[in-house]
Design an enzyme around this catalytic site. Structure first.
Site, PDB file in Angstrom:
ATOM      1  N   ASP A 148     -53.782  25.652  84.632  1.00 16.78           N
ATOM      2  CA  ASP A 148     -52.545  25.948  83.906  1.00 16.78           C
ATOM      3  C   ASP A 148     -51.393  25.049  84.344  1.00 16.78           C
ATOM      4  O   ASP A 148     -51.400  24.490  85.441  1.00 16.78           O
ATOM      5  CB  ASP A 148     -52.135  27.406  84.141  1.00 16.78           C
ATOM      6  CG  ASP A 148     -52.904  28.377  83.276  1.00 16.78           C
ATOM      7  OD1 ASP A 148     -53.912  27.971  82.668  1.00 16.78           O
ATOM      8  OD2 ASP A 148     -52.494  29.554  83.200  1.00 16.78           O
ATOM      9  N   HIS A 155     -54.528  25.887  89.134  1.00 15.61           N
ATOM     10  CA  HIS A 155     -53.351  25.095  88.748  1.00 15.61           C
ATOM     11  C   HIS A 155     -53.483  23.681  89.296  1.00 15.61           C
ATOM     12  O   HIS A 155     -53.717  23.511  90.500  1.00 15.61           O
ATOM     13  CB  HIS A 155     -52.068  25.740  89.286  1.00 15.61           C
ATOM     14  CG  HIS A 155     -51.827  27.127  88.777  1.00 15.61           C
ATOM     15  ND1 HIS A 155     -52.415  28.234  89.347  1.00 15.61           N
ATOM     16  CD2 HIS A 155     -51.090  27.575  87.723  1.00 15.61           C
ATOM     17  CE1 HIS A 155     -52.034  29.321  88.684  1.00 15.61           C
ATOM     18  NE2 HIS A 155     -51.230  28.947  87.697  1.00 15.61           N
TER      19      HIS A 155
END
Length: 243
Positions: A46, A190
């Site tokens: 993300d 991430h």
């Protein structure tokens, strides 16, 4: 005709004969992974493309692993070359808004604008548009589902995360990643967390040793025969089953 010219013509003829076959062999499509028959896990990243995305892509390429990137439009705009490379190397792209607001706390037209701007940024960078939506923070309500439907996009959350944003500790990140990786799982990570990117070679090798194939979200869904309509949410959040 001289012997030299005859030899050159003969070599040329051989090359013309062999080149198409060699080229076809080099371009032969890779056999698709059947996640209904083998263990698959989808690693998802993300908030990117983050500044460490290049190193992450190097690792994924080295170990022949695929991932799904849920991108923020503001970073797509500032790092378009990473987005182009993601597409070229067979990864899947998702929309993660433009500036990462909580979609439940803004007006419907703002949600629509965030998604639209990111679609346009990705299209400009890589020539494709994401087919999946992951709302910021994974926060979703009926309004978000309605807007996702307008864009023809299902909403993809995750089955587990490695909590890298919190720990920022390489050992803890790997341990948690291995704990939440199950057959058919969708793992949240991430690519702006340096320790995650640094840990990826070890994580990928460990998953492969356990027999996992690292594939995209769409491949995991296909393997589980999950068919999502625009606006559908997967996995279904608690309490949504009857909505």
């Amino acid at each position: 005709m001289s012997r030299h010219i005859s030899s050159l013509l003969a070599i040329t003829a051989v090359c013309v004969t062999l080149t198409p076959t060699s080229a076809l062999a080099a371009q032969a499509p890779k056999k698709e992974v059947d996640c209904s028959q083998v263990k698959c896990v989808a690693l998802t990243f993300d908030d990117g493309p983050g500044k460490y995305a290049g190193k992450l892509l190097d690792t994924l390429k080295k170990y022949d692993a695929k991932a799904t990137f849920f991108l923020e439009g503001q970073y797509v705009k500032s790092r378009p070359s990473y987005v182009k490379r993601m597409v070229a190397e067979g990864h899947e792209l998702g929309n993660h808004s433009y500036t990462h607001p909580d979609f439940r706390k803004v007006e419907k037209w703002d949600v629509r604008a965030e998604i639209k701007k990111t679609q346009e940024a990705v299209k400009k960078a890589a020539g494709v548009e994401p087919k999946l939506l992951r709302p910021p923070y994974g926060m979703v309500d009926l309004q978000v589902s309605d807007v996702a439907t307008e864009f023809g996009m299902p909403i993809i959350l995750w089955t587990g995360g490695n909590e890298d944003w919190s720990s920022k500790n390489a050992t803890a990140i790997k341990k948690k990643s291995m704990e939440v990786a199950k057959p058919g799982s969708i793992v949240l990570m991430h690519d702006w967390v340096k320790q995650t990117v640094d840990s990826m070679p070890s994580i990928v090798k460990s998953l492969k040793r356990k027999g996992y194939h690292l594939v995209t979200v769409s491949e995991v869904l296909k393997g589980q025969d999950v068919k999502l309509e625009p606006g559908d949410v997967y996995p279904v959040p608690a309490g949504w089953e009857n909505k």
